[in-house]
Design an enzyme around this catalytic site. Structure first.
Site, PDB file in Angstrom:
ATOM      1  N   GLU A 141     159.785 -22.207  58.544  1.00 27.48           N
ATOM      2  CA  GLU A 141     159.669 -23.180  57.312  1.00 27.48           C
ATOM      3  C   GLU A 141     158.573 -22.863  56.211  1.00 27.48           C
ATOM      4  OE1 GLU A 141     160.145 -27.306  59.126  1.00 27.48           O
ATOM      5  OE2 GLU A 141     160.185 -25.937  60.813  1.00 27.48           O
ATOM      6  N   HIS A 165     165.454 -26.012  57.157  1.00 29.74           N
ATOM      7  CA  HIS A 165     165.316 -25.984  58.517  1.00 29.74           C
ATOM      8  C   HIS A 165     166.471 -25.382  59.306  1.00 29.74           C
ATOM      9  CE1 HIS A 165     163.858 -27.931  62.173  1.00 29.74           C
ATOM     10  NE2 HIS A 165     162.964 -28.269  61.572  1.00 29.74           N
ATOM     11  N   HIS A 191     159.540 -35.221  58.018  1.00 29.20           N
ATOM     12  CA  HIS A 191     160.736 -34.589  57.316  1.00 29.20           C
ATOM     13  C   HIS A 191     161.394 -35.581  56.336  1.00 29.20           C
ATOM     14  CE1 HIS A 191     160.138 -30.790  59.219  1.00 29.20           C
ATOM     15  NE2 HIS A 191     160.750 -31.032  60.145  1.00 29.20           N
TER      16      HIS A 191
END
Length: 352
Positions: free
Chosen positions: A317, A179, A105
């Protein structure tokens, strides 16, 4: 209602974090300037009773202490890049490795950790926020200065649109996503294993023990990963399948049958039978990471005062595939100067 702003708190260095509130079409959305975080999202049930359906916290300190990306914008690269490195145009770049040697991420200080510039707007019957941030060349190891604008729009129908755009001054890789942890029963209502999920995907990308894709796009048929027809999230989550053992549940990318599209196409539906709340997701992206909240470990208490445990929320996602910079066979995530990265996802709420 025009978006309103209030002080939510301050970071350790004194930087102010603001909370923006939007309301439209029976839906209420609260967004933080920190990480573009969706702090709460209230949706009515079949009887018209609203509840916050996203997991989150009441203080800045709780967000900075947690490492599970609650409600955040994720970048520069959502999901994992193997061994924290990739090669582009003959040059190897080493990234911030924050997940067992992999980059996750965007690294240790990704887009979820920065304070975004926020501009409210009203467009006809719609309201929204434009969030902007410029990531410096070399930030977390990624090449190029990346200018990013993410637009949150709440329509008169109560749909939540997320539109991403980014430009760069050097060749780089980009994969932006959101997220949010969803619990359509309400954020303090317990497990989502009784939610019903369907995904328009006949393949998924298996992973190794470090949750890096093997490069295969495997058929979902005959596996716990087959959500082509709606089934309960928990129906097969404890089945002794090697891939479920790797992820402690579902934490995989589904290869959407539609592929990349110019306009959002519906790819997922999540429904809570108890409340009747339903979330339908449409996207331009070729993949969707379904994460069943496997690493929620009881160390964080949310806005409702309830401790979050495994399975108390799930993420859907929309994205390009994990480790694409190291996988030529996956859809490319390369962005070059003069081009614009664009991605769009629509969340549609209803109750039945």
């Amino acid at each position: 209602m025009r978006p309103s702003r209030s002080l939510f708190g301050r970071l350790a260095d004194g930087t102010e974090v603001h909370r923006w509130s939007l309301e439209n079409g029976g839906v209420r959305l609260a967004v933080l300037s920190l990480g573009g975080i969706v702090q709460s999202l209230e949706v009515p049930d079949r009887r018209g009773r609203p509840a916050n359906v996203s997991l989150g916290f009441d203080t800045v300190e709780a967000y900075t202490a947690a490492d599970r990306y609650f409600g955040a914008l994720v970048g520069r690269y959502g999901n994992r890049i193997a061994k924290g490195r990739f090669t582009l145009d003959g040059r190897t770049y080493r990234l911030s490795a924050n997940d067992g040697g992999n980059s996750l991420h965007g690294g240790a200080a990704g887009f979820d950790k920065v304070v975004w510039e926020v501009e409210p707007f009203v467009s006809g019957a719609d309201v929204g926020l434009r969030l902007s941030y410029t990531s410096a060349d070399g930030e977390m190891g990624f090449p190029g200065a990346l200018g990013t604008v993410v637009t949150y729009t709440l329509t008169r129908n109560g749909d939540w649109h997320v539109d991403y755009a980014a430009t760069t001054d050097k060749p780089t890789v980009v994969n932006l996503t959101s997220h949010v942890y969803w619990n359509l029963g309400g954020e303090a209502s317990g497990s989502v294993h009784g939610h019903e999920l369907s995904l328009a995907a006949s393949r998924y990308t298996p992973v190794d023990s470090s949750q890096i894709p093997t490069g295969e796009a495997a058929a979902v048929e005959g596996t716990p990963f087959d959500f082509r027809r709606a089934k309960k999230v928990g129906a097969e989550i404890r089945r002794a399948h090697p891939q479920l053992l790797h992820g402690r549940g579902f934490d995989h990318n589904w290869v959407l049958d539609k592929g990349s599209t110019a306009h959002p196409v519906e790819v997922a539906e999540l429904r809570d039978p108890a409340s009747g709340r339903t979330l339908r997701i449409a996207t331009t992206e070729p993949g969707l990471q379904f994460y069943s909240g496997n690493f929620l470990d009881g160390t964080s208490a949310g806005t409702g005062g309830t401790v979050y445990r495994q399975g108390d929320g799930l993420c859907l996602e929309t994205q390009h595939f994990p480790d694409s910079p190291n996988r030529p066979g996956f859809p490319s995530t390369v962005l070059r100067p003069g081009d614009t990265y664009r991605s769009a996802t629509v969340h549609r709420f209803s109750a039945r």
